[in-house]
Design a protein around this motif. Structure first.
Motif, PDB file in Angstrom:
ATOM      1  N   LYS A 188       0.821  -1.212   0.000  1.00  0.00           N
ATOM      2  CA  LYS A 188       0.000   0.000   0.000  1.00  0.00           C
ATOM      3  C   LYS A 188       0.854   1.261   0.000  1.00  0.00           C
ATOM      4  CE  LYS A 188      -4.003  -2.141   2.245  1.00  0.00           C
ATOM      5  NZ  LYS A 188      -4.920  -2.100   3.410  1.00  0.00           N
ATOM      6  N   ASP A 192       0.761   4.160  -2.953  1.00  0.00           N
ATOM      7  CA  ASP A 192       0.590   5.596  -2.731  1.00  0.00           C
ATOM      8  C   ASP A 192       1.699   6.397  -3.396  1.00  0.00           C
ATOM      9  OD1 ASP A 192      -1.807   5.843  -1.376  1.00  0.00           O
ATOM     10  OD2 ASP A 192      -0.923   5.457   0.589  1.00  0.00           O
ATOM     11  N   ASN A 204      -4.497   7.380  -1.160  1.00  0.00           N
ATOM     12  CA  ASN A 204      -4.503   7.078   0.283  1.00  0.00           C
ATOM     13  C   ASN A 204      -4.690   5.587   0.553  1.00  0.00           C
ATOM     14  OD1 ASN A 204      -4.300   9.899   0.964  1.00  0.00           O
ATOM     15  ND2 ASN A 204      -6.470  10.098   0.430  1.00  0.00           N
ATOM     16  N   GLN A 206      -2.801   3.561   2.046  1.00  0.00           N
ATOM     17  CA  GLN A 206      -2.360   3.118   3.373  1.00  0.00           C
ATOM     18  C   GLN A 206      -3.412   3.349   4.450  1.00  0.00           C
ATOM     19  OE1 GLN A 206       1.930   3.173   4.395  1.00  0.00           O
ATOM     20  NE2 GLN A 206       1.971   5.031   3.167  1.00  0.00           N
ATOM     21  N   THR A 207      -4.286   4.298   4.218  1.00  0.00           N
ATOM     22  CA  THR A 207      -5.267   4.644   5.250  1.00  0.00           C
ATOM     23  C   THR A 207      -6.701   4.351   4.846  1.00  0.00           C
ATOM     24  OG1 THR A 207      -5.298   6.924   4.402  1.00  0.00           O
ATOM     25  CG2 THR A 207      -3.796   6.435   6.237  1.00  0.00           C
ATOM     26  N   GLN A 208      -6.936   4.130   3.555  1.00  0.00           N
ATOM     27  CA  GLN A 208      -8.291   3.839   3.079  1.00  0.00           C
ATOM     28  C   GLN A 208      -8.242   2.703   2.068  1.00  0.00           C
ATOM     29  OE1 GLN A 208      -9.952   7.422   1.384  1.00  0.00           O
ATOM     30  NE2 GLN A 208      -9.157   8.720   3.029  1.00  0.00           N
ATOM     31  N   ASP A 209      -9.296   1.942   2.019  1.00  0.00           N
ATOM     32  CA  ASP A 209      -9.388   0.889   1.006  1.00  0.00           C
ATOM     33  C   ASP A 209     -10.259   1.404  -0.126  1.00  0.00           C
ATOM     34  OD1 ASP A 209      -8.807  -1.473  -0.165  1.00  0.00           O
ATOM     35  OD2 ASP A 209      -9.939  -2.744   1.216  1.00  0.00           O
ATOM     36  N   SER A 210     -10.070   0.853  -1.305  1.00  0.00           N
ATOM     37  CA  SER A 210     -10.862   1.281  -2.457  1.00  0.00           C
ATOM     38  C   SER A 210     -10.908   0.159  -3.473  1.00  0.00           C
ATOM     39  CB  SER A 210     -10.250   2.537  -3.098  1.00  0.00           C
ATOM     40  OG  SER A 210      -9.012   2.221  -3.729  1.00  0.00           O
TER      41      SER A 210
END
Length: 508
Positions: A188, A192, A204, A206-210
């Protein structure tokens, strides 16, 4: 009568098969192609239609082991096998690799790259001939050192986020020390970095999934699952299968995201002039790759939106998966070799002291031992364990003639473990890459980024990214081996572990 007719049918079918086998046996002994390739070492026997494929039926780990260990040990530094009816020539000799990789004629990629064509299209990785040459010329300035140093802000920002995640994980462990699979987190972080560098867009990861992040992670697995099921090579069968439908859904997500970014970026650039300082190369500093492509298109170039998408998708694939592999295997190697880890940390302390400041471009020349550790990691675990070239005409490799129509497999994994070049090849010894130890080493004995005209255009970017991210992690965390099964190398387009990268992590 029925029994007689049945027996007659069986006998007729048997006779036809026998005649077909006899005809095939005669053909491979008189055909100029087969006579020529039979002079190359390899299995004496191969089946019609199947070739030698039954010998490597199994999992992804079995494919790597068979091609680059078993067959290399059995037949030598050059051998030929038949994958179905296609002749594949595997090479793990520096001398023979030089004849291929240094050639300006043998530059077309092998047939295996067709598996990623639906995703990447005719981007820089797969394109050939004049198209490849023009794209290479266009993109090379984007990787000039004066441009790359402007990405340190991105490298450091994402490294800090990754360190924060590792820190939170350590705090959740009893005693601040516990086991974790580091690979998904590094993936991840790399996503980014390359997304911002290539598209100027933040995802993002590392902090959010998509959906896009999930699609990038899954597409390589789907492609390798297809490769291991030969019947999936039929487009009709593949399109009707669950795997084929998943493949198409993933492509829709991947291409849709890139196309949306291209449209938005083109609109933004049209509304206001992009202002940035010109470097000595004539390319604006910190110019995302996408902006470079859009500018080339707007300046009268022939790049369509699909051409631009192909190049961006190519760099998203190459720029995150290969770098993740390098950093993941690095952490495993230093965990398995604690003395090397401590020596690298001593070097980092001499450069950074007790501070947690960012790694700058000026620090890089002082990270000599860290660089040797990265290079030794890539020797043992090259991110791309093999790359292919297509023989479009008869070529001479050493004492053997390779007829047109063969695929040449350049085995980095096997070459790097050649004891004639690297004594005790399975031992992790970064000192191999000290300048005095590298004197006299064949220039094609170490090819983690390929070599010659089709070498990896992003190797400087990858090495800088690796040094920043890994130096940031090593200054803050200690990595140790755990009791779980060690990583199991496999060729999944990129060299990955089938069992994850499980390490014990603690704060320093």
């Amino acid at each position: 009568m029925l029994v007689y007719a049945l027996c007659a049918t069986v006998c007729a079918v048997g006779l036809i098969l026998l005649l077909a086998l006899l005809g095939w046996w005669i053909y491979i002994r008189i055909s100029p192609f087969h006579v020529t390739v039979s002079r190359i070492p390899g299995p004496r026997f191969y089946l019609p239609l199947l070739g030698n494929t039954l010998e490597f039926v199994g999992g992804l780990d079995h494919v790597l082991q068979t091609f680059q260990e078993t067959w290399t040990e059995r037949y030598g530094e050059i051998y030929r096998v038949f994958l179905g009816s296609h002749c594949y020539v595997g090479i793990s000799s520096p001398d023979l690799l030089e004849a291929i990789l240094s050639s300006h004629k043998v530059i077309d990629k092998g047939v295996s790259y067709d598996t990623i064509l639906p995703w990447l299209g005719q981007g820089l990785l797969i394109s050939s001939g004049d198209l490849w040459r023009s794209r290479r010329k266009l993109l090379t300035p984007a990787f000039h050192f004066s441009i790359l140093k402007n990405y340190f802000e991105v490298f450091n920002e994402q490294s800090r986020i990754l360190s924060g995640i590792f820190g939170e994980m350590c705090e959740s462990f009893p005693g601040g020390r516990g086991e974790m699979d580091v690979y998904p987190y590094i993936t991840k972080c790399s996503l980014d970095i390359i997304c911002e560098a290539s598209m100027g867009t933040r995802i993002n990861a590392q902090t959010q999934d998509s959906d896009y992040v999930r699609a990038v992670r899954r597409i390589g697995q789907v492609i390798m699952e297809k490769v291991l099921q030969p019947w999936m090579g039929n487009p009709w069968i593949f399109s009707l299968s669950a795997l084929g439908r998943e493949h198409n859904r993933l492509l829709k997500t991947l291409h849709g995201f890139t196309e949306d970014v291209i449209r938005e970026r083109r609109r933004a650039l049209a509304e206001k002039e992009y202002v940035a300082e010109e470097s000595g190369t004539g390319i604006r500093n910190r110019l995302p790759l996408l902006d470079l492509l859009l500018r080339a298109s707007d300046d009268g170039g022939t790049l369509s939106d699909q051409d631009i998408r192909n190049e961006i998708d190519t760099f998203m694939f190459e720029g995150h998966d290969t770098t993740t592999s390098m950093m993941g295997w690095f952490l495993y190697c230093i965990a398995a070799n604690p003395k090397c880890q401590e020596r690298a940390c001593t070097e980092l302390n001499s450069v950074f002291g007790e501070s947690e400041r960012d790694c700058t471009h000026d620090d890089i020349p002082n990270l000599k031992y860290l660089e040797c550790c990265i290079k030794e990691t890539l020797r043992l675990y090259p991110s791309v364990p093999a790359f292919e070239r297509d023989a479009r005409e008869d070529i001479q490799i050493g004492k053997y003639t390779i007829p047109a129509g063969c695929t040449l497999g350049c085995f980095a994994f096997a070459t790097h473990r050649n004891p004639k070049v690297f004594p005790d090849p399975l031992v992790f010894r970064p000192e191999r890459f000290y300048p005095d130890e590298a004197i006299g080493r064949h220039p094609y004995a170490y090819v983690p980024f390929s070599a010659g005209p089709r070498n990896c255009i992003g190797q400087r970017f990858a090495m800088l990214e690796g040094k920043v991210v890994l130096s940031t992690l090593l200054r803050r965390f200690k990595f140790e081996m755990c009791s779980a099964k060690p990583p199991d190398p496999s060729n999944q387009l990129i060299l990955k572990s089938l069992t994850g990268m499980n390490l014990i992590v603690s704060r320093r």
